[in-house]
Every structure is written in C-alpha cells, then in structure tokens.
Motif scaffolding. Structure first.
Motif, short mmCIF file in Angstrom:
data_model
loop_
_atom_site.label_atom_id
_atom_site.label_comp_id
_atom_site.label_asym_id
_atom_site.label_seq_id
_atom_site.Cartn_x
_atom_site.Cartn_y
_atom_site.Cartn_z
N LEU A 85 0.83 -1.19 0.00
CA LEU A 85 0.00 0.00 0.00
C LEU A 85 0.87 1.25 0.00
O LEU A 85 2.07 1.20 0.28
N TRP A 86 0.26 2.39 -0.32
CA TRP A 86 1.01 3.65 -0.44
C TRP A 86 1.19 4.27 0.94
O TRP A 86 0.22 4.62 1.62
N VAL A 87 2.44 4.43 1.34
CA VAL A 87 2.77 4.99 2.65
C VAL A 87 3.62 6.24 2.43
O VAL A 87 4.69 6.17 1.81
N LEU A 88 3.14 7.36 2.91
CA LEU A 88 3.80 8.64 2.68
C LEU A 88 5.04 8.82 3.55
O LEU A 88 6.07 9.30 3.08
N HIS A 89 4.94 8.45 4.83
CA HIS A 89 6.06 8.62 5.76
C HIS A 89 6.28 7.33 6.54
O HIS A 89 5.32 6.68 6.97
N ALA A 90 7.55 6.98 6.74
CA ALA A 90 7.87 5.84 7.59
C ALA A 90 7.67 6.24 9.06
O ALA A 90 7.85 7.40 9.43
N GLN A 91 7.26 5.26 9.87
CA GLN A 91 7.08 5.54 11.29
C GLN A 91 8.40 5.40 12.04
O GLN A 91 9.24 4.57 11.69
N ASP A 92 8.59 6.25 13.04
CA ASP A 92 9.87 6.28 13.77
C ASP A 92 10.12 4.98 14.52
O ASP A 92 11.27 4.53 14.62
N VAL A 93 9.09 4.40 15.07
CA VAL A 93 9.22 3.13 15.80
C VAL A 93 8.17 2.17 15.25
O VAL A 93 7.14 2.60 14.72
N PRO A 94 8.41 0.85 15.36
CA PRO A 94 7.42 -0.10 14.84
C PRO A 94 6.10 0.00 15.59
O PRO A 94 6.07 0.17 16.82
N HIS A 95 5.02 -0.09 14.85
CA HIS A 95 3.69 -0.21 15.45
C HIS A 95 3.27 -1.66 15.31
O HIS A 95 3.31 -2.22 14.21
N VAL A 96 2.90 -2.26 16.42
CA VAL A 96 2.60 -3.69 16.42
C VAL A 96 1.21 -3.94 16.95
O VAL A 96 0.66 -3.14 17.72
N GLY A 97 0.64 -5.05 16.52
CA GLY A 97 -0.66 -5.46 17.00
C GLY A 97 -0.55 -6.68 17.89
O GLY A 97 0.26 -7.59 17.61
N ALA A 99 -2.99 -9.42 20.54
CA ALA A 99 -4.30 -9.82 21.07
C ALA A 99 -4.35 -9.68 22.58
O ALA A 99 -5.41 -9.45 23.16
N HIS A 100 -3.17 -9.82 23.22
CA HIS A 100 -3.13 -9.77 24.69
C HIS A 100 -3.17 -8.35 25.23
O HIS A 100 -3.52 -8.14 26.40
N GLY A 101 -2.79 -7.34 24.41
CA GLY A 101 -2.89 -5.95 24.84
C GLY A 101 -1.76 -5.46 25.71
O GLY A 101 -1.75 -4.30 26.12
N ARG A 102 -0.78 -6.33 26.01
CA ARG A 102 0.33 -5.88 26.86
C ARG A 102 1.32 -5.05 26.05
O ARG A 102 1.48 -5.27 24.83
N PRO A 103 2.02 -4.11 26.68
CA PRO A 103 3.03 -3.32 25.96
C PRO A 103 4.14 -4.21 25.41
O PRO A 103 4.49 -5.24 26.01
N VAL A 104 4.71 -3.79 24.28
CA VAL A 104 5.88 -4.46 23.69
C VAL A 104 6.99 -3.43 23.66
O VAL A 104 6.83 -2.35 23.08
N SER A 105 8.11 -3.72 24.29
CA SER A 105 9.18 -2.73 24.44
C SER A 105 9.67 -2.25 23.08
O SER A 105 9.82 -3.02 22.13
N GLY A 106 9.87 -0.92 22.98
CA GLY A 106 10.37 -0.32 21.76
C GLY A 106 9.34 -0.18 20.67
O GLY A 106 9.69 0.16 19.53
N CYS A 107 8.08 -0.43 20.98
CA CYS A 107 7.02 -0.41 19.96
C CYS A 107 5.80 0.36 20.46
O CYS A 107 5.59 0.50 21.66
#
Length: 278
Positions: A85-97, A99-107
């Motif tokens: 898909l067309w993405v205009l800007h890269a994100q500074d840090v990874p965005h992750v999905g 199911a458990h909803g707990r934080p993921v370090s660095g994301c």
C-alpha cells in the motif's frame, strides 16, 4: 514414517522463511510438522528456537524475533508498506498489534482480535496518520483491488469514524500513484477543481487537469529514463502544444513532500493564463 507428514513437502526452514522468518509452534504443527521434526531441525541448526514455542529461520531479523517472542505482529503503516500500500512517511518506531494488549518494548502497541486482517491494519493507520497519510493508504487499498470503497465504508461505520468516512469520500479509484494522490489532495485543499487521469484527445491521459485549463504531470525518473519513454514524452509534448493545453511537470518528491512549491507554480501558471486572456 517420515517426521514430516504428507500435508507439507517444503523444508521447515523454507516454510518459516515464507511466513516472515519467525513462526509459532502451533503454525508449524498446522503445516504438518511434528514436534520431533521441529526438535531435529533445531538440533541440526537449520532453524533456531527464539523462545518457548517460537522458532526462526536463518537470517531472520532481530525485530521479527522480538515481535514473535512477544506474540505481536507488525501493523499500521509499517505493515501497510509490506502489503504494497502507499505509505507517505515511515514511522519512527514499529507499530505492532497484539491480542493480549500488553506493551511491547520499543514499539507502539495496537489491539486486535483473532487474525490481523486488512481492516485491522487500515484501522490502525487511521488511528495514527494525518488526513493525507490516511487517504494515501486507503486509496491504494482500493486502487490495488484489496477492497472496495463500499467495504471501506463498512469497515469504518462506527459512530466515532466520522472523520475517516470524510476521508473515504476523497478517494479517486482512478489514481495511478501516491504522488498523484498527494498532488490532487493539496490542490483540492487549496480550492482548485482537479480531474485525475484527464483524457486529452490524441494524447491519452494527463495525471491531472486543474480547473479545466492547466495540465499536471508527475514525472518519476523510473518511467522516463529510457529511449521509448523519451520518444513518448516528445510525442505528448507536441500533442499538448497542438491542443493548446499548458502543462506543468513536477517531480514525485515535490508533489509528495513539498506541496507549497507545487502550489506556487500552479498559482503563477494561472496568473500567466489570466494575463493572456486580457
């Protein structure tokens, strides 16, 4: 009996690589690999155990292993780019999905249930992007046939999705590239009427026609750096002169990242056209 059953014929390391470089044990079992076969592959060094129940192929990225060990998947604009898909800007840090909803370090963490589907990825983009960034990714999903405008309206039918539904109304399924989408958006925002992929007799299509008078072409070097493209550019230039259609040419980067420069040239072109008519 062979440890690899009849449901799969590919080496386990090839299967893991095809699935992104890391995979959970349950997925391998679903693909027909037994625990004994997985253990033998680890012992032989063909794959490695990242953590309990997670395995990686040789050459897998540290990021992929980190996400797999946290039961997370790449999503939002990072995943949208992977999906073409067309993405205009890269994100500074990874965005992750997850199911458990707990934080993921660095994301940055998004929540989803079940399998991560296109609608989840688009919804995560809608949560994080600007209006133009969201338009680019949604429009490309339609252009590339991954969904329809009607399906997008259904994806974003919640009461708090009103902003996204307004963006969906800006989609032009005829757009050919992200620079075209960006140019059209910025020109419309500045008050111009823009016809995308405008047909000109004897020529074919212009990337855009502004206020029915001024043509716009977005020139990417990948499409204009060979002899055939050069010949076609000369032909198109001659037809446009005969048809009396003035055209401005912009680099893709200008349309995408320097809209004020594009808008300045458009304004100057219309001032020149107005002076000629007087």
């Amino acid at each position: 009996m062979n440890a690899q059953n009849s449901r799969t014929t590919s080496p386990i390391e090839s299967v893991i690589a095809a699935l992104g470089g890391t995979v959970r044990r349950s997925v391998l079992v679903d693909r027909g690999f037994s625990d004994r076969h997985i253990r033998q592959a680890v012992q032989s060094g063909r794959i490695k155990r990242v953590c309990r129940g997670v395995y990686a192929a040789e050459g897998s990225s540290p990021q992929a292993e980190h996400l797999a060990s946290n039961q997370a998947e790449l999503t939002c604009f990072g995943r949208a780019r992977q999906e073409g898909l067309w993405v205009l800007h890269a994100q500074d840090v990874p965005h992750v999905g997850t199911a458990h909803g707990r934080p993921v370090s660095g994301c940055v963490t998004h929540r989803f249930q079940g399998r991560l589907l296109l609608r989840d990825i688009l919804r995560h983009c809608a949560q994080c992007g600007t209006e133009l960034e969201i338009l680019c990714v949604l429009e490309s999903a339609v252009v590339k046939g991954k969904c329809t405008v009607a399906q997008l309206r259904a994806f974003f039918s919640r009461r708090n999705d009103a902003r996204i539904r307004k963006i969906i109304e800006l989609i032009d399924p005829q757009s050919m590239s992200i620079p075209e989408t960006c140019a059209r958006y910025q020109l419309q925002k500045a008050g111009y009427n823009v016809q995308g992929q405008a047909y000109i007799r004897g020529l074919g299509h212009l990337d855009a026609l502004v206020d029915g008078q001024l043509g716009l072409e977005i020139d990417g070097k990948d499409y204009h750096n060979n002899e055939e493209a050069w010949k076609e550019d000369l032909r198109r230039g001659n037809v446009l002169m005969i048809q009396d259609v003035p055209v401005l040419h912009f680099r893709a980067a200008v349309a995408m990242y320097f809209p004020e420069e594009m808008l300045r040239w458009v304004r100057l072109a219309f001032e020149t056209l107005a002076a000629r008519h007087h």
